[in-house]
Design a protein around this motif. Structure first.
Motif, PDB file in Angstrom:
ATOM      1  N   PRO A 228       0.667  -1.224  -0.137  1.00 41.64           N
ATOM      2  CA  PRO A 228      -0.039   0.031  -0.072  1.00 41.64           C
ATOM      3  C   PRO A 228       1.004   1.321  -0.084  1.00 41.64           C
ATOM      4  CG  PRO A 228       0.222  -1.056   2.260  1.00 41.64           C
ATOM      5  CD  PRO A 228       0.833  -2.110   1.339  1.00 41.64           C
ATOM      6  N   PHE A 229       0.132   2.341  -0.357  1.00 42.73           N
ATOM      7  CA  PHE A 229       0.940   3.793  -0.516  1.00 42.73           C
ATOM      8  C   PHE A 229       0.178   4.648   0.448  1.00 42.73           C
ATOM      9  CE2 PHE A 229       1.652   1.516  -4.340  1.00 42.73           C
ATOM     10  CZ  PHE A 229       3.000   1.953  -4.777  1.00 42.73           C
ATOM     11  N   GLY A 230       0.982   5.807   0.543  1.00 39.08           N
ATOM     12  CA  GLY A 230       0.521   6.871   1.564  1.00 39.08           C
ATOM     13  C   GLY A 230       1.474   8.103   0.977  1.00 39.08           C
ATOM     14  N   ALA A 231       0.811   9.388   1.489  1.00 41.53           N
ATOM     15  CA  ALA A 231       1.153  10.517   1.345  1.00 41.53           C
ATOM     16  C   ALA A 231       1.426  11.301   2.425  1.00 41.53           C
ATOM     17  CB  ALA A 231       0.806  11.362   0.090  1.00 41.53           C
ATOM     18  N   ARG A 232       2.318  12.067   2.994  1.00 42.60           N
ATOM     19  CA  ARG A 232       2.363  12.936   3.909  1.00 42.60           C
ATOM     20  C   ARG A 232       1.781  14.256   3.673  1.00 42.60           C
ATOM     21  NH1 ARG A 232       5.263  11.520   8.267  1.00 42.60           N
ATOM     22  NH2 ARG A 232       6.979   9.889   8.112  1.00 42.60           N
ATOM     23  N   TRP A 233       2.078  15.027   2.538  1.00 49.32           N
ATOM     24  CA  TRP A 233       1.399  16.226   2.264  1.00 49.32           C
ATOM     25  C   TRP A 233       0.901  16.262   0.794  1.00 49.32           C
ATOM     26  CZ3 TRP A 233       0.020  18.161   6.078  1.00 49.32           C
ATOM     27  CH2 TRP A 233       0.846  18.339   7.365  1.00 49.32           C
TER      28      TRP A 233
END
Length: 285
Positions: A228-233
């Motif tokens: 899975p992926f994520g993005a802080r900003w």
């Protein structure tokens, strides 16, 4: 045009600029080769034109060309391509005059060796139902319609640039919202029956192979589990699905997610040296 190995991922900043010579489109500019099929010459490249660059035809390229302007501007046969402009020009598209007053950096994709022919095309490319002479993507509205529950945490928005009516191939801008991460720091992995290719334009995106920053590029062959992926900003990418229609398929088990994932790329031999020299972005403060 699919035999490029698995690239996941490289930062384009680590690749050298090379002078364009004979046999590749548009001499007197520079390029960075992101990926290339050794059999067909199909390739994905960054192109850089110096301020004051110009070229006169008539001429055409023996490949379909798809491009997105990252910086600067380009004029071609009455069309103005500023930052965020996009085009898809079928093989044989005639070019009479091109110039860049302030210089230009663009991301380009070719479905065959981009060889120049010093003559005008027969006009059929300009009449093609798949041609997109110019598209101002900044004027488009983000489509925030959720299309997959497993991606809800990313808050994805899209601007569709091109869907081929014959093959189902698709190109679009993808927006991921800030503070996006999978619930419980885990989630299923995604895979597709076709190639997925992407270039990160802005923000950052973290996955199992580390954090991608602007300039990050991957070429992912069919059926490769990812995420899975994520993005802080938040993050904005140009994504292409090559070789057919895009379909999401999912693993039955979850994989872990962490914003601290180290750079652990999968690279073909020609890029193997990059694994030992990870690119470090400038600190924000």
């Amino acid at each position: 045009m699919l035999d490029r190995g698995h690239i996941e991922f490289i930062q384009a900043q680590m690749l050298p600029w090379q002078r364009i010579g004979h046999g590749l489109a548009r001499p007197d500019a520079e390029y960075k080769m992101l990926s290339r099929d050794p059999q067909t010459g199909a390739c994905s490249v960054l192109m850089r034109y110096p301020a004051g660059w110009s070229r006169k035809g008539p001429e055409h390229i023996l490949a379909a060309e798809e491009f997105f302007i990252l910086e600067g501007s380009l004029f071609m046969d009455g069309h103005y391509y500023g930052e965020n402009a996009y085009a898809y020009l079928p093989a044989g598209w005639s070019r009479s005059e091109m110039h860049s007053d302030q210089g230009c950096v663009l991301l380009a994709f070719y479905d065959a060796e981009p060889t120049l022919v010093p003559e005008a095309g027969d006009g059929s490319a300009e009449q093609s139902d798949v041609a997109i002479p110019v598209l101002d993507t900044a004027a488009m509205t983000w489509d925030l319609t959720l299309n997959d529950e497993n991606l809800r945490h990313l808050g994805i928005g899209r601007k569709n640039l091109r869907t081929d009516p014959h093959t189902g191939e698709r190109s679009f801008l993808s927006l991921i919202l800030p503070q996006a991460e999978p619930p419980g720091h885990k989630g299923p992995q995604e895979f597709h029956p076709v190639v997925e290719e992407a270039y990160l334009i802005g923000g950052s995106l973290t996955g199992p192979h580390g954090t991608m920053h602007p300039g990050a590029y991957f070429w992912r062959p069919p059926a490769i589990p990812h995420g899975p992926f994520g993005a802080r900003w938040g993050a904005v990418s140009l994504i292409r699905f090559v070789g057919g229609r895009h379909v999401n398929e999912w693993s039955e088990t979850n994989a872990p997610f962490s914003f601290d994932a180290p750079y652990d790329p999968i690279l073909p031999d020609e890029f193997a040296y990059l694994a030992t020299r990870p690119w470090i972005p400038s600190p924000p403060y």
